[in-house]
Design an enzyme around this catalytic site. Sequence first.
Site, short mmCIF file in Angstrom:
data_model
loop_
_atom_site.label_atom_id
_atom_site.label_comp_id
_atom_site.label_asym_id
_atom_site.label_seq_id
_atom_site.Cartn_x
_atom_site.Cartn_y
_atom_site.Cartn_z
N ASP A 1 0.86 -1.18 0.00
CA ASP A 1 0.00 0.00 0.00
C ASP A 1 0.90 1.23 0.00
OD1 ASP A 1 -3.22 0.32 1.29
OD2 ASP A 1 -1.97 2.07 0.91
N GLY B 1 -4.98 4.78 2.08
CA GLY B 1 -4.96 3.84 3.19
C GLY B 1 -4.26 4.44 4.40
N ALA C 1 -6.38 0.97 -5.64
CA ALA C 1 -7.06 1.75 -6.68
C ALA C 1 -7.36 3.13 -6.14
CB ALA C 1 -8.38 1.09 -7.06
N TYR D 1 -13.56 6.56 -14.53
CA TYR D 1 -13.31 5.52 -13.52
C TYR D 1 -13.91 4.17 -13.97
CZ TYR D 1 -13.95 2.93 -9.16
OH TYR D 1 -13.96 1.95 -8.21
N LYS E 1 -11.88 0.72 -14.85
CA LYS E 1 -12.13 -0.58 -14.21
C LYS E 1 -12.42 -1.65 -15.28
CE LYS E 1 -11.88 -0.24 -9.65
NZ LYS E 1 -10.82 -0.95 -8.91
N VAL F 1 -20.47 9.28 0.10
CA VAL F 1 -21.60 10.13 0.48
C VAL F 1 -21.81 10.20 2.01
CG1 VAL F 1 -23.28 8.27 0.02
CG2 VAL F 1 -24.01 10.65 -0.03
N ILE G 1 -26.66 18.87 -0.59
CA ILE G 1 -26.72 17.56 -1.26
C ILE G 1 -26.40 17.78 -2.73
CG2 ILE G 1 -28.24 15.64 -1.90
CD1 ILE G 1 -29.77 16.16 0.73
N GLY H 1 -20.60 11.75 -14.90
CA GLY H 1 -20.26 10.34 -14.77
C GLY H 1 -20.91 9.65 -13.58
#
Length: 317
Positions: A31, A36, A78, A145, A149, A184, A201, A279
């Site tokens: 890592d 992290g 990631a 993104y 992936k 979120v 929001i 996105g």
Amino acid sequence: MKVLVTGGAGFIGSHLVDKLMEEGHEVRVLDDLSAGDLKNIEQWLGHERFEFIKGDMRDVEVVREAVKGVETVFHLAANPEVRIGAQSPELLYETNVLITYNLLEAMRNENVRLLAFTSSSTVYGEAKKIPTPEDYGPMEPISVYGGAKLAAEALISGYAHTFDMKAIVFRLANIIGKRSNHGVIYDFINKLKKNPKGLEILGDGTQRKSYLHVSDTVEAMLHLFNEFLKEDKTYDVYNVGSEDWITVKEIAEIVSREMGLNPEFYFTGGVDGGRGWKGDVKVMLLSIEKAKARGWKPKMNSREAVEKTVRELLGKE
Ligand SMILES: O=c1ccn([C@@H]2O[C@H](COP(=O)(O)OP(=O)(O)O[C@H]3O[C@H](CO)[C@H](O)[C@H](O)[C@H]3O)[C@@H](O)[C@H]2O)c(=O)[nH]1
């Protein structure tokens, strides 16, 4: 088994490490500590079956050293931020595609044959079929993104078939729980700590997705991995999520209630018809029939997972 967990000091990775250590495996973590945190794995530092390497997977030598002598790699390293795609596509390419390529090359060179990879629901883009099964297509990611992936998945499949490897891919729904440091729920808690009277929001609040608690996620990964080992398959893909969904507005209500607050909600309106950002997939629910047929099912639904996560992030659990 001797396992390398990339991203093992991160949110999902560290929970996976806990489980692998509890099961008695030898675990090495790679890592770079960019997202992290050593705190997530501190209980294992110094343990005889545990090893930590701090390193950036964009460096091929670092990756090569890290895979040496292991049987299996769980590749979780990631950058998981869908929202940065419009500003930093290069970063998402490097931290999702390039590092996966570096890992595959290192595995090929060091003769490591077994790989598990955490992909994402975002590979489907705006799926017309809901719940979305693994064989849905054509896939059309709407974020850099999600594209990254999907590219990583494709490379893994290609390498697995070409170089006699076995690889399993998990397409994860929105994963939440203790130690998560983005997303979120984390955002709403921080915003409310700064201003308990009002909550901004992003988007229109109707974004509706499936949320899965990290404890269910790690159980799914290990259960399906063990099933995969019994099978004569080179490559397989599983959706991992809960069977229902929840809106961003409902999440805002749960966070407010758990914090004992009653804030005014302000909707930014967002972009492209109420999305939080370019996105942002507005509606996501994965079909988990394939995983269920293999004997896994989630213990918590989306609401239960959100409620538990809020309490965990507030330090109440
Ligand atoms: O302050 C905020 C933050 C987020 N949102 C909304 O909340 C939803 C969830 O956003 P997150 O940032 O929590 O998560 P994402 O859906 O963007 O992506 C998450 O789930 C994906 C899989 O479904 C990927 O795996 C990804 O890495 C992971 O971060 C979005 O619709 C977003 O618009 C807000 O309204 N306000």
